[in-house]
Design an enzyme around this catalytic site. Sequence first.
Site, PDB file in Angstrom:
ATOM      1  N   LYS A 155       0.813  -1.217   0.000  1.00  0.00           N
ATOM      2  CA  LYS A 155       0.000   0.000   0.000  1.00  0.00           C
ATOM      3  C   LYS A 155       0.849   1.271   0.000  1.00  0.00           C
ATOM      4  O   LYS A 155       0.370   2.350  -0.329  1.00  0.00           O
ATOM      5  CB  LYS A 155      -0.886   0.056   1.253  1.00  0.00           C
ATOM      6  CG  LYS A 155      -1.988  -0.986   1.344  1.00  0.00           C
ATOM      7  CD  LYS A 155      -2.821  -0.738   2.606  1.00  0.00           C
ATOM      8  CE  LYS A 155      -4.048  -1.614   2.696  1.00  0.00           C
ATOM      9  NZ  LYS A 155      -3.776  -2.968   3.194  1.00  0.00           N
ATOM     10  N   GLU A 164     -10.031  -3.583  14.644  1.00  0.00           N
ATOM     11  CA  GLU A 164      -9.437  -2.255  14.418  1.00  0.00           C
ATOM     12  C   GLU A 164     -10.580  -1.243  14.338  1.00  0.00           C
ATOM     13  O   GLU A 164     -10.915  -0.707  13.287  1.00  0.00           O
ATOM     14  CB  GLU A 164      -8.597  -2.246  13.137  1.00  0.00           C
ATOM     15  CG  GLU A 164      -7.768  -0.971  12.990  1.00  0.00           C
ATOM     16  CD  GLU A 164      -6.925  -0.940  11.735  1.00  0.00           C
ATOM     17  OE1 GLU A 164      -6.915  -1.920  10.983  1.00  0.00           O
ATOM     18  OE2 GLU A 164      -6.269   0.102  11.508  1.00  0.00           O
ATOM     19  N   ASP A 218       3.058  -0.305  10.834  1.00  0.00           N
ATOM     20  CA  ASP A 218       1.832  -0.301  10.036  1.00  0.00           C
ATOM     21  C   ASP A 218       2.052   0.459   8.728  1.00  0.00           C
ATOM     22  O   ASP A 218       2.999   0.173   8.026  1.00  0.00           O
ATOM     23  CB  ASP A 218       0.643   0.232  10.845  1.00  0.00           C
ATOM     24  CG  ASP A 218      -0.667  -0.494  10.499  1.00  0.00           C
ATOM     25  OD1 ASP A 218      -0.633  -1.462   9.732  1.00  0.00           O
ATOM     26  OD2 ASP A 218      -1.724  -0.094  11.017  1.00  0.00           O
TER      27      ASP A 218
HETATM   28 ZN   LIG Z   1      -2.157  -3.308   9.413  1.00  0.00          ZN
END
Ligand SMILES: [Zn+2]
Length: 437
Positions: A80, A229, A329
């Site tokens: 990403k 999350e 992350d």
């Molecule tokens: Zn993640």
Amino acid sequence: MPSFPQSGTVLLRNATVPTSVLAGTDSGEALQRIDILIDGGEVAGIHPAGGAVPADAAVHDMDGGLALPAFVDLHTHLDKGHIWPRKANPDGTWMGALLATQADRETRWAAADVERRMDFALRCAWAHGTAAVRTHLDSAPPQHAITWELFERMRERWAGRIELQAVSIVGPDELLDPGSLDAVATQVKASGGILGGAVLSHPQTRTIMRRTVEKAGELGLDLDLHCDETGDPQSSALRDLADVVIETGFKGRVLAGHCCALAMQDERVAMATIERVAEAGIAVVSLPICNMYLQDRSNGGGVRTPRWRGVTLLNELKAAGVPVAIASDNTRDPFYAYGDLDCVEVFREGARIIHFDHPQASAWEWARAVGAEAAVIGGFGYEGEIAVGVPADLVLFRARGWTELLPRPQSDRIVLRGGRAIDTTLPDYRELDDLME
Ligand SMILES: [Zn+2]
């Protein structure tokens, strides 16, 4: 390049390290001074500071500066990364991130695009002093075939510099559907990966967890799931995962990421889940920077300030005996606009957000959450320890302690890999400009 002897035997004098490094000399202090002998690319000796200098050794005097093992980043999203300039998060929310990323993936993620962004992110991690990285890979078909084939090449290309692991990430409905779960798990198995997915606030969470754990058991895969999350206290992915792991007797490694909802639940409910997680042998990785960015954000309806830091109950999990880590992350993508895969930043912001900076005597244990503890949880070959006989993969600082390390970004750090200083120049964002059109 930093000033560091680039050949021969080197004695690193007067280095400050967390006390766990020099076994048997625990003085009750959090830090201690040592000399580290580096020979043939490895740590050849660790001694209390001030000993004799071997005749053939060059001396690099740390003058009390900290030496930490090269870092382990247990939870990232290399595929990403760095798409922000072409696909921003419209409102900074988790849902905004999900939809923006999905749109970008469906139109732009050819192998050549993912490869350049992934390589850029890895060069950032390398320059910051990271030796092992686990990445999640968006694996909703047909992306799974494109990205995993590429990942295998990247793992090979980076071998010896950054040890790479990968985890599939798909939505809850793909885990629930036996056909798509099997397609993803088969790809993961073929590529030597870890099975995963993201589950939050889903009415069939228990079934999803059962099918996922059973599929991992069937194929002999480890698990790494994005759990809860969200700030929704009803979200039960972590609890259901723990129950299913215990009920099925699953034998692989299990890691749960995020687990934000735990912090929003009734204290008794949360503590019962933590007990179950400990019993199941599940490890937890918190993503403090990204969680603080996304959770409790809702600017869409007007002006509002967040009331919650977004992180899970990481101190309570650790106190209950659950192995815990913290990690980066996302990096400059709709889920987090600013990341750079710098574990010093993760450690610094983690201390501020999670409050593991007190008591100070145990605060240094948390350096292992971006080092040895993360390496054990991930099952990396790289161990994240300073020990005799292991490669001299170290990050050296001018900072001598907590209040010198945390205020500054440590841009002048020296990164040793195999006993030699590497070039810590960070890649220029302009390199990616043509991908952002
Ligand atoms: Zn993640």
